[in-house]
Motif scaffolding. Sequence first.
Motif, short mmCIF file in Angstrom:
data_model
loop_
_atom_site.label_atom_id
_atom_site.label_comp_id
_atom_site.label_asym_id
_atom_site.label_seq_id
_atom_site.Cartn_x
_atom_site.Cartn_y
_atom_site.Cartn_z
N HIS A 174 0.83 -1.21 0.00
CA HIS A 174 0.00 0.00 0.00
C HIS A 174 0.87 1.26 0.00
O HIS A 174 0.53 2.24 -0.67
CB HIS A 174 -0.93 -0.01 1.22
N LEU A 175 1.95 1.23 0.74
CA LEU A 175 2.88 2.37 0.71
C LEU A 175 3.41 2.59 -0.70
O LEU A 175 3.52 3.73 -1.17
CB LEU A 175 4.04 2.14 1.68
N ARG A 176 3.74 1.49 -1.40
CA ARG A 176 4.23 1.61 -2.77
C ARG A 176 3.14 2.18 -3.69
O ARG A 176 3.39 3.06 -4.51
CB ARG A 176 4.69 0.25 -3.29
N GLU A 194 0.75 4.09 -2.97
CA GLU A 194 0.49 5.51 -2.67
C GLU A 194 1.70 6.40 -2.96
O GLU A 194 1.67 7.60 -2.70
CB GLU A 194 0.08 5.66 -1.19
N GLY A 195 2.76 5.82 -3.50
CA GLY A 195 3.94 6.60 -3.83
C GLY A 195 4.75 7.03 -2.62
O GLY A 195 5.51 8.00 -2.69
N LEU A 196 4.61 6.29 -1.51
CA LEU A 196 5.26 6.66 -0.26
C LEU A 196 6.41 5.75 0.11
O LEU A 196 7.04 5.92 1.16
CB LEU A 196 4.22 6.66 0.88
N ASP A 197 6.68 4.79 -0.74
CA ASP A 197 7.67 3.76 -0.42
C ASP A 197 9.05 4.35 -0.12
O ASP A 197 9.71 3.96 0.85
CB ASP A 197 7.77 2.80 -1.60
N GLU A 198 9.49 5.30 -0.91
CA GLU A 198 10.83 5.86 -0.74
C GLU A 198 10.91 6.86 0.40
O GLU A 198 12.02 7.22 0.82
CB GLU A 198 11.26 6.54 -2.05
N ASP A 199 9.78 7.30 0.90
CA ASP A 199 9.77 8.35 1.94
C ASP A 199 9.43 7.82 3.32
O ASP A 199 9.28 8.61 4.25
CB ASP A 199 8.74 9.43 1.58
N THR A 200 9.29 6.52 3.47
CA THR A 200 8.77 5.98 4.73
C THR A 200 9.74 5.00 5.35
O THR A 200 10.19 4.05 4.71
CB THR A 200 7.41 5.29 4.50
N LEU A 201 10.05 5.23 6.61
CA LEU A 201 10.86 4.30 7.41
C LEU A 201 9.90 3.36 8.13
O LEU A 201 9.03 3.82 8.87
CB LEU A 201 11.72 5.08 8.41
N VAL A 202 10.05 2.06 7.90
CA VAL A 202 9.17 1.06 8.51
C VAL A 202 10.00 0.19 9.44
O VAL A 202 11.05 -0.34 9.05
CB VAL A 202 8.49 0.19 7.45
#
Length: 490
Positions: free
Chosen positions: A285-287, A289-297
């Motif tokens: 879901h992060l991918r 929404e285009g948030l994959d590169e900006d999110t630390l999990v």
Amino acid sequence: MAKNFVIIYADDLGFGDLACYGASGIPTPNLDRMAAEGLRFTNSYATAATCTPSRYSLLTGSYPWRNPGAKILAGDAPMIITEDEPTLPRILARAGYRSAVVGKWHIGLGEGAIDWNADIRPTPLDVGFDESFIMAATNDRVPCVYVDGRRVANLDPSDPLEVRYAKENPFSEVPTGRTHPELLTTWHSDSQHWDAIVNGVGRIGFCRGGKSAQWDDETMAEVFLERAKGFISRSKEQPFFLYYALHQPHVPRIPSPRFRGATALGPRGDVIAELDWCVGQLLEHLRAEGLDEDTLVIFSSDNGPILDDGYADQARELCGCHRPSGPLRGGKYSVFDGGARVPMILRAPGLAPAGQESAALFSHADLPTSLAVLAGIAPEQAACVDGVDMSAVLTGQDEVGRESLVTEGIGARTVLRHGTWIYIPPHPGPARFADKDTESGFSPEPQLYDLTTDIGQRENLASYCPARVQSLAEELAAIQADTHHAYPHS
């Protein structure tokens, strides 16, 4: 700096339960991929071998023994975080972060004698979160309902919910697991879990009413997942923090139908496979929404594993050669390392290296300060009582981490890890919890272990190293005596 933060916190998952930590028999492809794309930690510790204390520390950066209320709570227990106490979401709010908690809470609600049919205060909304969709405690405790913000979700006002924790059933017309075991349609449970019966499962505590609000155990994973995904979608235009608190593999272990029989290890193996799927869905879901590169999990667990914890689900019989604690001794409740040393995986493209292992010594109490620093907050403004700025550890720049940390077994029985040494003070109590079929680690004598040669804590060196025992005992006493910066609790 990282733009967004997600903490995925499993419940009772052991150091040896994932394939990327050496497990076999339980497919965990999504977490294995996460480890291949990020950092896999081998010396990460929850602050306790039980859930409420470790979750309290994760959010406050304070060791749980500083707060007398930080012990395994009943489902109607009052909130143990005060409304002006520093918390991870409160600190991140200084940098403009929007925060949500989805899943297991178990840090208390209200101020006592909760009216479940009205607005509840305090809730996570009063300790820094902007959104909250939770279960109050655990899936084996009443109330078996979701709390959305301040209200019980889907509650019918004409069928009010009442909850009581008592020795005897206050609702004489309501059958219990003790009086009507034939109604237990899932598994027979122990005497701790023979109070209210919900969905054919015996629970801890008594309740009546609120039928329309009762959760469905089989759909719980997807309910929490969809709420977590919804928060991400609504918050993508600003920095956000999501605390996604999974209920798996805590008892009762009831997977959705798609994961029933997914492993040969029975329900416990199946819900771990389900847990892995949830992680994969959230990452996807992060991918999307285009948030994959900006999110630390960060993925981790609140404490070590337990096989026999109140339900006859054959977890021990079907475990086979699988070792939930891996090479570690002990598990949930224990002062041995398997109680609080847990898997931790971090994925942050462009910020942390991929496919590496970190042996840095790390406490979950370090997360509030460390994430705040990564968000651009000055270390002095991000300081917590016991947390240390380990942002360099989280980005793979520091492979050493802390010099020492404190953990605890059940009952706030503390343990000190210093470097590669573990010191366990004398603690009263049985050497084994017979009803849980697990070692406590308690002993009337001090225990000292050198993890460089004895990761399984089999050779007690205390009698051979009296000077080291004294030094470590003094260090632990000094940490416990240092209340200068401790946050006061009533």
